[in-house]
Design a protein around this motif. Sequence first.
Motif, mmCIF file in Angstrom:
data_model
loop_
_atom_site.group_PDB
_atom_site.id
_atom_site.type_symbol
_atom_site.label_atom_id
_atom_site.label_comp_id
_atom_site.label_asym_id
_atom_site.label_seq_id
_atom_site.Cartn_x
_atom_site.Cartn_y
_atom_site.Cartn_z
ATOM 1 N N GLU A 51 -8.719 11.977 9.065
ATOM 2 C CA GLU A 51 -8.790 13.432 9.163
ATOM 3 C C GLU A 51 -9.839 13.997 8.193
ATOM 4 O OE1 GLU A 51 -4.883 15.193 8.768
ATOM 5 O OE2 GLU A 51 -3.952 13.425 9.675
ATOM 6 N N ASN A 52 -10.652 13.103 7.651
ATOM 7 C CA ASN A 52 -11.689 13.474 6.680
ATOM 8 C C ASN A 52 -11.105 14.096 5.411
ATOM 9 O OD1 ASN A 52 -13.729 12.606 8.490
ATOM 10 N ND2 ASN A 52 -13.697 14.590 9.512
ATOM 11 N N ILE A 53 -9.917 13.630 5.035
ATOM 12 C CA ILE A 53 -9.281 14.102 3.808
ATOM 13 C C ILE A 53 -9.357 13.000 2.764
ATOM 14 C CG2 ILE A 53 -7.114 14.857 2.751
ATOM 15 C CD1 ILE A 53 -6.357 16.061 5.482
ATOM 16 N N TYR A 54 -10.152 13.237 1.745
ATOM 17 C CA TYR A 54 -10.354 12.295 0.644
ATOM 18 C C TYR A 54 -10.947 13.073 -0.525
ATOM 19 C CZ TYR A 54 -14.339 12.274 3.887
ATOM 20 O OH TYR A 54 -15.302 12.647 4.786
ATOM 21 N N PRO A 55 -10.861 12.541 -1.738
ATOM 22 C CA PRO A 55 -11.353 13.280 -2.906
ATOM 23 C C PRO A 55 -12.872 13.457 -2.890
ATOM 24 C CG PRO A 55 -9.822 11.548 -3.560
ATOM 25 C CD PRO A 55 -10.158 11.306 -2.123
ATOM 26 N N MET A 56 -13.298 14.650 -3.317
ATOM 27 C CA MET A 56 -14.723 14.954 -3.434
ATOM 28 C C MET A 56 -14.955 15.860 -4.641
ATOM 29 S SD MET A 56 -15.770 15.773 0.535
ATOM 30 C CE MET A 56 -14.438 16.977 0.715
ATOM 31 N N PRO A 57 -16.108 15.722 -5.319
ATOM 32 C CA PRO A 57 -16.404 16.588 -6.466
ATOM 33 C C PRO A 57 -16.406 18.068 -6.117
ATOM 34 C CG PRO A 57 -17.921 14.741 -6.408
ATOM 35 C CD PRO A 57 -17.147 14.700 -5.126
ATOM 36 N N ILE A 58 -16.841 18.413 -4.933
ATOM 37 C CA ILE A 58 -16.898 19.827 -4.533
ATOM 38 C C ILE A 58 -15.498 20.433 -4.498
ATOM 39 C CG2 ILE A 58 -16.730 19.515 -2.015
ATOM 40 C CD1 ILE A 58 -19.020 21.605 -1.794
ATOM 41 N N LEU A 85 0.816 -1.214 0.000
ATOM 42 C CA LEU A 85 0.000 0.000 0.000
ATOM 43 C C LEU A 85 0.852 1.266 0.000
ATOM 44 C CD1 LEU A 85 -3.071 -0.744 2.296
ATOM 45 C CD2 LEU A 85 -2.916 -0.815 -0.191
ATOM 46 N N ASN A 86 1.927 1.276 0.774
ATOM 47 C CA ASN A 86 2.784 2.471 0.786
ATOM 48 C C ASN A 86 3.414 2.702 -0.577
ATOM 49 O OD1 ASN A 86 2.268 3.222 3.413
ATOM 50 N ND2 ASN A 86 3.980 2.025 4.251
ATOM 51 N N ASP A 87 3.760 1.615 -1.262
ATOM 52 C CA ASP A 87 4.317 1.731 -2.599
ATOM 53 C C ASP A 87 3.271 2.258 -3.575
ATOM 54 O OD1 ASP A 87 6.377 1.500 -4.496
ATOM 55 O OD2 ASP A 87 5.604 -0.439 -5.176
ATOM 56 N N ILE A 88 2.031 1.778 -3.435
ATOM 57 C CA ILE A 88 0.922 2.275 -4.267
ATOM 58 C C ILE A 88 0.783 3.787 -4.098
ATOM 59 C CG2 ILE A 88 -1.591 2.267 -4.533
ATOM 60 C CD1 ILE A 88 -0.453 -0.228 -5.702
ATOM 61 N N ARG A 89 0.789 4.236 -2.853
ATOM 62 C CA ARG A 89 0.657 5.677 -2.575
ATOM 63 C C ARG A 89 1.824 6.458 -3.184
ATOM 64 N NH1 ARG A 89 -0.992 3.443 2.515
ATOM 65 N NH2 ARG A 89 -3.234 3.735 2.837
ATOM 66 N N ASN A 90 3.026 5.930 -3.028
ATOM 67 C CA ASN A 90 4.206 6.634 -3.554
ATOM 68 C C ASN A 90 4.190 6.697 -5.080
ATOM 69 O OD1 ASN A 90 5.368 7.276 -1.081
ATOM 70 N ND2 ASN A 90 6.437 5.306 -0.928
ATOM 71 N N ILE A 91 3.775 5.625 -5.720
ATOM 72 C CA ILE A 91 3.677 5.627 -7.189
ATOM 73 C C ILE A 91 2.713 6.718 -7.635
ATOM 74 C CG2 ILE A 91 2.797 4.340 -9.179
ATOM 75 C CD1 ILE A 91 3.873 1.779 -7.791
ATOM 76 N N LEU A 92 1.566 6.793 -6.982
ATOM 77 C CA LEU A 92 0.548 7.775 -7.386
ATOM 78 C C LEU A 92 0.986 9.197 -7.036
ATOM 79 C CD1 LEU A 92 -2.665 5.778 -6.414
ATOM 80 C CD2 LEU A 92 -1.747 6.174 -8.704
ATOM 81 N N LYS A 93 1.674 9.367 -5.905
ATOM 82 C CA LYS A 93 2.174 10.696 -5.540
ATOM 83 C C LYS A 93 3.180 11.217 -6.561
ATOM 84 C CE LYS A 93 1.550 10.391 -0.516
ATOM 85 N NZ LYS A 93 2.226 10.206 0.797
ATOM 86 N N ASN A 94 3.867 10.309 -7.220
ATOM 87 C CA ASN A 94 4.885 10.689 -8.196
ATOM 88 C C ASN A 94 4.378 10.644 -9.635
ATOM 89 O OD1 ASN A 94 7.372 11.173 -6.558
ATOM 90 N ND2 ASN A 94 6.976 9.084 -5.902
ATOM 91 N N LYS A 138 2.499 12.426 -12.574
ATOM 92 C CA LYS A 138 2.114 13.764 -13.012
ATOM 93 C C LYS A 138 0.613 13.829 -13.289
ATOM 94 C CE LYS A 138 3.127 17.262 -16.532
ATOM 95 N NZ LYS A 138 3.878 17.567 -17.773
ATOM 96 N N GLY A 139 -0.035 14.843 -12.735
ATOM 97 C CA GLY A 139 -1.458 15.028 -12.955
ATOM 98 C C GLY A 139 -2.346 14.342 -11.938
ATOM 99 N N VAL A 140 -1.746 13.578 -11.017
ATOM 100 C CA VAL A 140 -2.499 12.869 -9.978
ATOM 101 C C VAL A 140 -2.153 13.462 -8.615
ATOM 102 C CG1 VAL A 140 -2.844 10.655 -8.802
ATOM 103 C CG2 VAL A 140 -2.653 10.728 -11.303
ATOM 104 N N VAL A 141 -3.173 13.694 -7.803
ATOM 105 C CA VAL A 141 -2.987 14.203 -6.439
ATOM 106 C C VAL A 141 -3.575 13.192 -5.467
ATOM 107 C CG1 VAL A 141 -3.565 16.034 -4.796
ATOM 108 C CG2 VAL A 141 -3.067 16.608 -7.183
ATOM 109 N N VAL A 142 -2.765 12.749 -4.503
ATOM 110 C CA VAL A 142 -3.227 11.801 -3.493
ATOM 111 C C VAL A 142 -3.795 12.562 -2.304
ATOM 112 C CG1 VAL A 142 -2.529 9.963 -1.899
ATOM 113 C CG2 VAL A 142 -1.543 10.056 -4.211
ATOM 114 N N GLN A 143 -5.037 12.272 -1.978
ATOM 115 C CA GLN A 143 -5.705 12.822 -0.782
ATOM 116 C C GLN A 143 -6.184 11.618 0.026
ATOM 117 O OE1 GLN A 143 -8.712 15.286 -2.757
ATOM 118 N NE2 GLN A 143 -7.547 17.105 -2.231
ATOM 119 N N ASP A 144 -5.373 11.157 0.944
ATOM 120 C CA ASP A 144 -5.637 9.854 1.564
ATOM 121 C C ASP A 144 -5.370 9.863 3.063
ATOM 122 O OD1 ASP A 144 -6.455 7.140 1.358
ATOM 123 O OD2 ASP A 144 -4.361 6.504 1.415
ATOM 124 N N LYS A 145 -6.109 10.725 3.767
ATOM 125 C CA LYS A 145 -6.057 10.726 5.226
ATOM 126 C C LYS A 145 -7.490 10.669 5.752
ATOM 127 C CE LYS A 145 -1.756 13.416 5.404
ATOM 128 N NZ LYS A 145 -1.122 14.673 5.879
#
Length: 329
Positions: free
Chosen positions: A269-276, A248-257, A259-266
């Motif tokens: 802390e109620n941090i996750y992707p939303m349309p708003i 999973l940590n490798d998955i996150r690191n691949i996506l963080k690196n 281009k054009g992708v932003v990881v919001q995965d906490k």
Amino acid sequence: MRLGIVGVTGMVGNIFLNILEKKHFSNDLYFSASDKSIGKKIFFKKKEYKIIGINELILKKLNVVLFSAGSKVSKKWAPIFAKNGTFVIDNSSAWRMDKEKKLIVPEINASFLRKKDKIIANPNCSTIQLVMVLYPLHIKYNITRVIVSTYQSVTGTGKKAVNQLNQEQSKGFSKIKVYPHPIYQNVLPHCDSFIENGYSVEEMKLINETKKIMNDQNISITSTSARVPVIGGHSESVNITFKEKPELNDIRNILKNTKGVVVQDKPKENIYPMPIFSYGKDEVFVGRIREDFSFPNSINLWIVSDNLRKGAATNAIQILEFLLDNNFF
């Protein structure tokens, strides 16, 4: 550069203008739309432009034309522009599964383009955000199966659908009937028309286009698409199975690196992707990354992106920028 836009008065056409306003491209621009809009004025970068017919647009000897006017228009006119030497970047479904046409997400496969590729297909909005996340993971872990459920904004249907939602919300009913049922405070398991196999056209686009862009027909993909009363973008719940067990940590690191992708995965802390949050942004957002305990080598994640930007206009203009940067004309 001599650039034209077909369908400039539509929702995607307006986003084209919004994005181009921030670019330093040549002002040698020409705008076209349906017959009812011919002669109307558009103000762009403090300059007035008159909307012209597509017949007149052809005579301008354009380098590139951005199409966002539906499949019927593209099928008729794109080959005519291409024959005249104009690159056509088409936002409709007309050419996506044509074996002779490239289906391009620049971060993934723009390098496949050649100067002979005069008609270039822009993928379906929900497909673009999906492959932006799948592709870098596929390179590392080899994806074998994908289950995707989409929750798609009414903006994907167009202006009339947005008007239906707004009228239902403000008045309790709408005289505009784009959907077969009310959309306000409702979810329709129905995007596009249904076909004989029980899937919708939208669901089959996700399946077929993903395989074509990722250049792998062996990935098993199934999909369900729903329309939700949302303006800001499309959301996707995605279950992915890999050939080998992912970290999973490798998955996150691949996506963080990526281009054009932003990881919001906490999530705690109620941090996750939303349309708003994705509304008006060009990136693809991913979060809720977690192991699927029910099946070997599998994870779940959640993807959100503005379907009118990266899902349509932004991706098309990124293709345009690739053509410019690589001296295609």
